[in-house]
Scaffold this active site. Structure first.
Site, PDB file in Angstrom:
ATOM      1  N   ARG A  74       0.481  -1.308   0.473  1.00 14.57           N
ATOM      2  CA  ARG A  74      -0.142  -0.194  -0.408  1.00 14.57           C
ATOM      3  C   ARG A  74       0.592   1.119  -0.092  1.00 14.57           C
ATOM      4  NH1 ARG A  74      -2.034   2.877   4.511  1.00 14.57           N
ATOM      5  NH2 ARG A  74      -3.364   4.571   3.456  1.00 14.57           N
ATOM      6  N   HIS A 118      -2.370  10.677   0.624  1.00 21.06           N
ATOM      7  CA  HIS A 118      -1.732  10.403   2.382  1.00 21.06           C
ATOM      8  C   HIS A 118      -1.594  11.770   2.451  1.00 21.06           C
ATOM      9  CE1 HIS A 118      -0.699   7.170   5.241  1.00 21.06           C
ATOM     10  NE2 HIS A 118      -0.658   8.476   5.823  1.00 21.06           N
ATOM     11  N   GLU A 163      -7.307   8.275   6.982  1.00 23.31           N
ATOM     12  CA  GLU A 163      -7.559   9.158   8.261  1.00 23.31           C
ATOM     13  C   GLU A 163      -7.998  10.375   7.774  1.00 23.31           C
ATOM     14  OE1 GLU A 163      -4.511   8.691  10.760  1.00 23.31           O
ATOM     15  OE2 GLU A 163      -3.704   6.122  10.520  1.00 23.31           O
ATOM     16  N   ASN A 298      -6.720   1.963  10.238  1.00 15.85           N
ATOM     17  CA  ASN A 298      -5.673   1.844  10.974  1.00 15.85           C
ATOM     18  C   ASN A 298      -5.155   1.878  12.266  1.00 15.85           C
ATOM     19  OD1 ASN A 298      -4.668   2.314   8.418  1.00 15.85           O
ATOM     20  ND2 ASN A 298      -4.321   4.265   8.645  1.00 15.85           N
ATOM     21  N   TYR A 300      -3.648   1.903  16.023  1.00 14.64           N
ATOM     22  CA  TYR A 300      -2.207   1.676  17.325  1.00 14.64           C
ATOM     23  C   TYR A 300      -3.211   0.736  18.350  1.00 14.64           C
ATOM     24  CZ  TYR A 300      -0.068   3.257  12.717  1.00 14.64           C
ATOM     25  OH  TYR A 300       0.259   3.037  11.247  1.00 14.64           O
ATOM     26  N   GLU A 364      -3.054  -0.541   8.233  1.00 18.80           N
ATOM     27  CA  GLU A 364      -1.626  -0.194   8.851  1.00 18.80           C
ATOM     28  C   GLU A 364      -2.611  -0.327  10.483  1.00 18.80           C
ATOM     29  OE1 GLU A 364      -0.772   3.990   9.467  1.00 18.80           O
ATOM     30  OE2 GLU A 364      -1.260   4.381   6.781  1.00 18.80           O
TER      31      GLU A 364
HETATM   32  C1  GBH Z   1      -1.009   6.846  10.755  1.00 19.38           C
HETATM   33  O1  GBH Z   1      -1.141   7.545  11.886  1.00 19.38           O
HETATM   34  C2  GBH Z   1      -0.187   8.093   9.707  1.00 19.38           C
HETATM   35  O2  GBH Z   1      -0.953   7.065   8.570  1.00 19.38           O
HETATM   36  C3  GBH Z   1       0.909   6.686   9.453  1.00 19.38           C
HETATM   37  O3  GBH Z   1       0.906   8.453   8.203  1.00 19.38           O
HETATM   38  C4  GBH Z   1       1.189   7.359  10.884  1.00 19.38           C
HETATM   39  O4  GBH Z   1       3.471   7.129  10.275  1.00 19.38           O
HETATM   40  C5  GBH Z   1       1.469   6.940  11.947  1.00 19.38           C
HETATM   41  O5  GBH Z   1       0.330   6.462  11.748  1.00 19.38           O
HETATM   42  C6  GBH Z   1       2.488   6.289  12.870  1.00 19.38           C
HETATM   43  O6  GBH Z   1       1.698   7.288  13.827  1.00 19.38           O
HETATM   44  O7  GBH Z   1      -5.173  11.514  21.501  1.00 19.38           O
HETATM   45  O8  GBH Z   1      -5.650  13.653  19.824  1.00 19.38           O
HETATM   46  O9  GBH Z   1      -3.713  12.918  19.976  1.00 19.38           O
HETATM   47  C7  GBH Z   1      -0.983   7.891  13.134  1.00 19.38           C
HETATM   48  C8  GBH Z   1      -2.674   8.051  13.876  1.00 19.38           C
HETATM   49  C9  GBH Z   1      -3.930   9.708  15.212  1.00 19.38           C
HETATM   50  C10 GBH Z   1      -2.377   7.978  16.341  1.00 19.38           C
HETATM   51  C11 GBH Z   1      -3.349  10.083  16.520  1.00 19.38           C
HETATM   52  C12 GBH Z   1      -2.215   8.851  16.608  1.00 19.38           C
HETATM   53  C13 GBH Z   1      -3.437  10.647  18.300  1.00 19.38           C
HETATM   54  C14 GBH Z   1      -4.909  11.654  18.924  1.00 19.38           C
HETATM   55  N1  GBH Z   1      -2.962   8.800  14.434  1.00 19.38           N
HETATM   56  N2  GBH Z   1      -3.180   9.733  17.132  1.00 19.38           N
HETATM   57  S1  GBH Z   1      -4.892  12.442  19.745  1.00 19.38           S
END
Ligand code: GBH
Length: 456
Positions: A74, A118, A163, A298, A300, A364
């Site tokens: 991707r 993106h 996202e 995605n 995490y 992701e």
């Molecule tokens: C992804 O987004 C991305 O798609 C990618 O490009 C990036 O490198 C990867 O993750 C790693 O970061 O609690 O309000 O601070 C990350 C998704 C969304 C995770 C926001 C952290 C924090 C929200 N992120 N989240 S907040």
């Protein structure tokens, strides 16, 4: 623990995070060039000017993917390579790069999954308001059609946006991402125009014959602190309402319109408190609800909240008044994000119930750790255990009946981690930025075995 026979294994990246070559072959400027070159926005003043130099090294990188036995890759297309000013005729040299990449992937028997956006919006469109301007949605659909026109004969899997929550609320809400705006009303408008752009592009691609359409969202189960370690914990009324409201802001805001053609009430209320709903025109929701095939997730970490009377809304969360964002009682990655693998199965089970009729893919999942190269190896046991824990939960979701079609690790390579620059390494392959030497970490070798075995 074996996955379904046609389960898709792969890795993901994004254009600005890996390509470099920001001035080559007629590429225009993106909001991330502007943002990263303005002091104070990115750790250590890092920029994507060079990144992983993937623009020049893509052939070697595809060879690496083949060695790792990836079945899918991707990647995203940089809009400013295709339309340097955000509109008008497509730049053939920009399209040619992705054309070469796709041919290489196909020759290596790797399925390309193309993400059209993106986060690297052409700066010229930002000058006119970016995603706060309704016209950007139309420009996006026009750009999507230009990319499809060139790659559609070979690419089957198309994702519109990556996202949109992050684009809208970190880009226009708390200003942590480009374009660095801090205005809750702008963020709410941007979210709607991103959705409109998704819908217009999806309808165009459908017309042009795209076989497989998806939207990629960042999603997470929204839990109280007690629920993180005890799935059976039942929150009180106020806490339950807080988690449901944040769930609506994070996930329902995007998936309810796309799948059901309506906004959650909590989102409409947030809009009314932040500039109103005038930007939501009659007919928009019909466009946004253009049928898609798959939701990309995605994941995490979970989002942990509780009721907190009197708490003002967080800048990234318009509509989150009286909600407190909390840490979780769990170990963390180098990003400080809690490691909660069963958040993935809990999320997938809920979403597949809420959004029937579409399939799911983990587009992701991964983690940053402080990796070190020792004698040409990277023993990233913490990443292996992160990935293994989450794969077990992906498998649990399949067993529970979720129509989960695949799993893509974030990320193939260490890369430009947005506001954190190069200080955070998410790759299963180590990149030495001084030499651009790639070293597959232990996690990459482990992942190759998972792929070969189709499971754990
Ligand atoms: C992804 O987004 C991305 O798609 C990618 O490009 C990036 O490198 C990867 O993750 C790693 O970061 O609690 O309000 O601070 C990350 C998704 C969304 C995770 C926001 C952290 C924090 C929200 N992120 N989240 S907040």
């Amino acid at each position: 623990m074996i996955f379904p026979e046609d389960f898709v294994w792969g890795a993901a990246t994004a254009s600005y995070q890996i390509e470099g070559a920001v001035k080559e072959d007629g590429r225009g400027q993106s909001i991330w060039d502007t943002f990263s070159h303005s002091p104070g926005n990115v750790a250590n003043g890092d920029t994507g000017d060079m990144a992983c130099d993937h623009y020049h090294r893509y052939a070697d990188d595809v060879e690496l993917m083949r060695e790792l036995r990836l079945a899918a890759y991707r990647f995203s297309v940089a809009w400013p390579r295709i339309q340097p000013d955000g509109s008008g005729p497509a730049n053939p040299r920009g399209l040619a790069f992705y054309d070469r990449l796709v041919d290489r992937l196909l020759a290596a028997e790797i399925s390309p999954y193309v993400t059209l956006y993106h986060w690297d919006l052409p700066q010229a469109l930002q000058e006119r308001g970016g995603w706060t301007d309704r016209d950007t949605a139309h420009r996006f659909a026009e750009y999507a059609a230009a990319v499809y026109d060139r790659l559609g004969d070979r690419v089957r899997h198309w994702a519109t946006l990556n996202e949109p929550w992050v684009s809208a609320f970190l880009g226009y809400g708390n200003g942590v991402h480009a374009p660095g705006r801090r205005d809750p009303g702008e963020a709410m408008r941007a979210a709607h125009h991103l959705l409109l752009g998704h819908g217009l592009a999806a309808a165009r691609l459908r017309e042009l014959g795209a076989p497989h359409l998806m939207l990629v969202v960042n999603s997470a189960p929204v839990l109280t602190p007690a629920q993180v370690n005890d799935p059976s914990a039942t929150p009180g009324e106020a806490d339950a309402a807080a988690t449901e409201r944040v769930h609506a802001l994070l996930t329902g805001q995007f998936l309810d319109p796309v799948i059901h053609g309506r906004y959650p009430e909590q989102v409409l209320e947030a809009a009314r408190r932040n500039g109103g709903t005038g930007h939501i025109h009659d007919g928009d929701l019909e466009i946004i609800a253009t049928p898609i095939d798959q939701i990309g997730i995605n994941y995490y970490n979970p989002c942990v909240v509780e009721a907190s009377p009197g708490q003002p809304a967080d800048a990234a969360w318009p509509g989150s008044e009286d909600v407190g964002f909390r840490g979780a009682d769990a170990p963390t990655t180098a990003m400080g994000w809690p490691i909660v693998p069963d958040g993935l199965s809990r999320l997938l089970v809920r979403l597949s119930g809420d959004y029937p009729g579409v399939s799911f893919m983990v587009t992701e999942n991964g983690a940053a750790f402080d990796d070190v190269v020792e004698n040409g190896r990277v023993h990233d046991t913490d990443r292996v255990s992160y990935l293994e824990g989450h794969l077990r939960e992906a498998h649990r979701a399949v067993e529970a009946g979720v129509d989960l079609r695949g799993y893509l690790v974030w990320s193939l390579l260490d890369n430009f981690e947005w506001a954190e620059g190069y200080s955070r390494r998410f790759g299963i392959v180590h990149v030495d930025y001084a030499t651009q030497v790639r070293v597959p970490k232990d996690s990459a070798l482990w992942f190759r075995d998972v792929i070969v075995r189709n499971g754990l």
